[in-house]
Structure formats: structure tokens, C-alpha cells
Design a protein around this motif. Structure first.
Motif, PDB file in Angstrom:
ATOM      1  N   GLY A   1       6.892  11.635 -11.231  1.00  0.00           N
ATOM      2  CA  GLY A   1       5.666  11.319 -11.095  1.00  0.00           C
ATOM      3  C   GLY A   1       4.965  10.779 -10.530  1.00  0.00           C
ATOM      4  O   GLY A   1       4.069  11.058  -9.991  1.00  0.00           O
ATOM      5  N   PHE A   2       5.602   9.551 -10.114  1.00  0.00           N
ATOM      6  CA  PHE A   2       4.782   8.990  -9.279  1.00  0.00           C
ATOM      7  C   PHE A   2       4.440   9.872  -7.974  1.00  0.00           C
ATOM      8  O   PHE A   2       3.469   9.477  -6.642  1.00  0.00           O
ATOM      9  N   LEU A   3       5.429  10.090  -7.259  1.00  0.00           N
ATOM     10  CA  LEU A   3       5.721  10.837  -5.705  1.00  0.00           C
ATOM     11  C   LEU A   3       4.385  12.216  -6.060  1.00  0.00           C
ATOM     12  O   LEU A   3       3.863  12.470  -5.088  1.00  0.00           O
ATOM     13  N   PHE A   4       4.972  12.968  -7.121  1.00  0.00           N
ATOM     14  CA  PHE A   4       3.427  13.407  -7.459  1.00  0.00           C
ATOM     15  C   PHE A   4       2.112  12.916  -7.004  1.00  0.00           C
ATOM     16  O   PHE A   4       1.266  13.608  -6.607  1.00  0.00           O
ATOM     17  N   LEU A   5       1.563  11.974  -7.926  1.00  0.00           N
ATOM     18  CA  LEU A   5       0.253  11.238  -7.765  1.00  0.00           C
ATOM     19  C   LEU A   5       0.446  11.232  -5.625  1.00  0.00           C
ATOM     20  O   LEU A   5      -1.383  10.918  -5.499  1.00  0.00           O
TER      21      LEU A   5
ATOM     22  N   LEU B   1      -0.079   9.557   5.364  1.00  0.00           N
ATOM     23  CA  LEU B   1       0.595   9.651   3.889  1.00  0.00           C
ATOM     24  C   LEU B   1       2.317   9.964   4.174  1.00  0.00           C
ATOM     25  O   LEU B   1       2.535   9.454   3.364  1.00  0.00           O
ATOM     26  N   LEU B   2       2.460  10.451   5.527  1.00  0.00           N
ATOM     27  CA  LEU B   2       4.017  11.042   5.476  1.00  0.00           C
ATOM     28  C   LEU B   2       4.626   9.564   5.976  1.00  0.00           C
ATOM     29  O   LEU B   2       6.136   8.878   4.805  1.00  0.00           O
ATOM     30  N   ILE B   3       3.879   8.858   6.323  1.00  0.00           N
ATOM     31  CA  ILE B   3       5.083   6.826   6.608  1.00  0.00           C
ATOM     32  C   ILE B   3       5.045   6.714   4.509  1.00  0.00           C
ATOM     33  O   ILE B   3       5.723   6.178   4.366  1.00  0.00           O
ATOM     34  N   THR B   4       3.219   6.248   3.923  1.00  0.00           N
ATOM     35  CA  THR B   4       3.973   6.883   2.654  1.00  0.00           C
ATOM     36  C   THR B   4       5.054   7.017   2.154  1.00  0.00           C
ATOM     37  O   THR B   4       5.913   6.551   0.998  1.00  0.00           O
ATOM     38  N   VAL B   5       5.064   8.668   1.953  1.00  0.00           N
ATOM     39  CA  VAL B   5       6.343   9.350   1.314  1.00  0.00           C
ATOM     40  C   VAL B   5       7.566   8.461   2.102  1.00  0.00           C
ATOM     41  O   VAL B   5       8.422   8.700   0.698  1.00  0.00           O
ATOM     42  N   PHE B   6       7.349   8.104   3.200  1.00  0.00           N
ATOM     43  CA  PHE B   6       9.130   7.659   3.621  1.00  0.00           C
ATOM     44  C   PHE B   6       8.979   6.590   2.907  1.00  0.00           C
ATOM     45  O   PHE B   6      10.412   6.443   2.426  1.00  0.00           O
ATOM     46  N   LEU B   7       8.140   5.423   3.358  1.00  0.00           N
ATOM     47  CA  LEU B   7       9.023   4.604   2.236  1.00  0.00           C
ATOM     48  C   LEU B   7       8.778   4.528   0.864  1.00  0.00           C
ATOM     49  O   LEU B   7      10.130   4.003   0.449  1.00  0.00           O
ATOM     50  N   TYR B   8       7.991   5.627   0.174  1.00  0.00           N
ATOM     51  CA  TYR B   8       8.517   5.849  -1.309  1.00  0.00           C
ATOM     52  C   TYR B   8       9.840   5.909  -1.476  1.00  0.00           C
ATOM     53  O   TYR B   8      10.652   5.715  -2.308  1.00  0.00           O
ATOM     54  N   ALA B   9      10.137   7.361  -0.492  1.00  0.00           N
ATOM     55  CA  ALA B   9      11.835   7.835  -0.693  1.00  0.00           C
ATOM     56  C   ALA B   9      12.752   6.826  -0.458  1.00  0.00           C
ATOM     57  O   ALA B   9      14.007   6.395  -1.529  1.00  0.00           O
ATOM     58  N   LEU B  10      12.370   5.716   0.941  1.00  0.00           N
ATOM     59  CA  LEU B  10      13.562   4.572   1.360  1.00  0.00           C
ATOM     60  C   LEU B  10      12.984   3.366  -0.546  1.00  0.00           C
ATOM     61  O   LEU B  10      13.995   3.210  -0.424  1.00  0.00           O
TER      62      LEU B  10
END
Length: 254
Positions: free
Chosen positions: A128-132, A94-103
Motif C-alpha cells: 500500500g505504501f509503495l502504491f502511494l 521518484l526512481l531513487i525513492t522507489v529503489f530506497l523503498y525496496a532496499l
């Protein structure tokens, strides 16, 4: 202008087809998953080293992007260690996904052009996507060791941004050869990578229920082709890093 774009796309696809053949040959001699995993980590490590070497020249945003690269690389290294110890690493996924999202959010926000209203919509839709991604049943359910829904939502978000960047490129009055255009290259690489990942999340569970004989017979279409596409995407990412995009190094937006 549109004709020039189409001709440039044809040349780029020709080069990419050559890359496709070259990468395909590797699979006769090397383990596919090892090659794909090596490509991915080599791209991350290269991005980190490039950022550290050019750190004084980078813009503030580029420095933050480099820290995200470093974070993903360290988390991936930790996950590799966890796999050896057979430790549940759902939080790391999950943390990697959030990091890649921010990137991806930061890079696309630098390149995509919006009206003031469009900028606000982009921000709120991204939020909204980040919340999901963070709050969904697969994150909190004990039945899953992998937040598949978070990764799937992230894939959809990135693919939509890539398609939007393609539309803006076609409508842009200025012309940059696609082989040197970091916007097109970054979007092209992400479409390859995250379309394959989304396909894997959606259809792999079904495929694994098929008889082994069928999987072996159609191995190229079921497994090999998706892995080759991932490697092509990672190779394009490496190419972008060595292009030294001015928007990151010199702080010029446009």
C-alpha cells in the motif's frame, strides 16, 4: 535484561555524542552541503564496492540489495549531471525513492520477526505504501519538479519500521551489544536520516519565508543541526557495512 538494554543504549549514545562533536567541528572548515553530499555518496559507493568484493559469499537477497545500492548510486550520479545541465529530474527522484523503498523493505523483512498473519499484514501494508509513493498528485502534476509527497510517504514508512524494530529489540530475549547489533544500528541511522528529511519537507518551505536575519541568527537549529544529524546517520551506515552482518554474508536468519 531491560537494564542491560538501557545501559547499552547509554554507552551507544555516549559514543554517538562524541561523533556528533567530531562531525560538528568539520563545519567550521568545510561547506556543510558538500560534506553531507559527500557522506551520502561515499556510503552508497562503499556499499556497492563491499557487495562486489564479497559477491560470491552473499546470499541471493544480499546480491539483490547490492544491485539496489548500485542503482541508487548511478541514479544519484545521473542527477548530479542533470543539475549541471539544469534538466528536470523529477523521474529520477521518484526512481531513487522507489529503489530506497525496496532496499529498506528487503533489509527490514530480513530482520523483523512476525507471526504468519503479521507477515501478510507487513507485505500488504508495504504494498500500500509503495502504491502511494508511485501514484500521488505530486508525481503527475506539472507544477512540481520534485515528488515531495512520495518522499514524505517513504519517510513515514521507514520511520514506522524503525520504531517497530526498536520495540522488537526491547522484547527480544537474546542480547547483542547495541554497538554491534546491525538491526539497532540500521534503525537508528534511518530514524536520523528520514526524520530530518521529513522535517525538511514539512517545514523548510515555511522557514524560507522568514526574514534572512532570523535564519542567520538561528542557523544552528534551522540548518546546521539537521545536516549534522544526516551525516551521523550516514556514518552509522558505513559502520554497519564494515561489521559484515552474518545474515547477508552467511545466509543465517535470526
Amino acid at each position: 535484561m531491560l537494564l542491560q538494554r538501557v545501559q547499552s543504549i547509554q554507552r551507544f549514545l555516549g559514543l554517538d555524542l562524541t561523533l556528533f562533536v567530531a562531525v560538528s567541528l568539520l563545519y567550521y572548515y568545510l561547506d556543510q552541503l558538500s560534506v553531507q553530499y559527500f557522506y551520502y555518496n561515499f556510503v552508497l559507493l562503499t556499499g556497492v564496492l563491499y557487495g562486489l568484493i564479497h559477491f560470491p559469499k552473499l546470499t541471493r537477497m544480499a546480491r539483490f540489495i547490492n544491485l539496489l545500492f548500485l542503482g541508487v548510486f548511478l541514479l544519484e550520479s545521473t542527477m548530479m549531471f542533470f543539475r549541471v545541465l539544469e534538466i528536470n529530474n523529477r523521474f529520477n527522484y521518484l526512481l531513487i525513492t522507489v529503489f530506497l523503498y525496496a532496499l529498506n523493505y528487503l533489509i527490514f523483512s530480513l530482520y523483523l520477526k512476525f507471526s504468519p498473519k503479521g507477515e501478510k499484514r507487513f507485505y500488504w501494508v508495504s504494498l500500500g505504501f509503495l502504491f502511494l509513493i508511485i501514484f500521488n498528485p505530486s508525481v503527475f502534476s506539472r507544477d512540481y519538479s520534485f515528488p515531495f509527497l512520495s518522499v514524505a510517504i517513504f519517510c513515514i514508512y521507514t520511520i514506522v519500521l524503525c520504531l517497530l524494530s526498536f520495540v522488537q529489540l526491547m522484547e527480544s530475549p537474546s542480547y547483542i551489544p547495541l554497538a554491534k547489533n546491525p538491526v539497532f544500528l540500521f534503525s537508528f541511522a534511518n530514524v536520523l536520516i528520514y526524520c530530518v528529511k521529513f522535517w525538511s519537507l514539512s517545514f523548510r518551505p515555511v522557514l524560507y519565508k522568514l526574514p534572512l536575519e532570523i535564519l542567520i541568527e538561528y542557523r544552528l537549529m534551522v540548518f546546521d543541526l539537521s545536516t549534522i544529524c544526516l551525516d551521523m546517520g550516514y556514518t552509522v551506515m558505513l559502520y554497519i557495512i564494515f561489521l559484515k552482518p552474518k545474515i547477508l554474508v552467511e545466509g543465517k536468519k535470526g
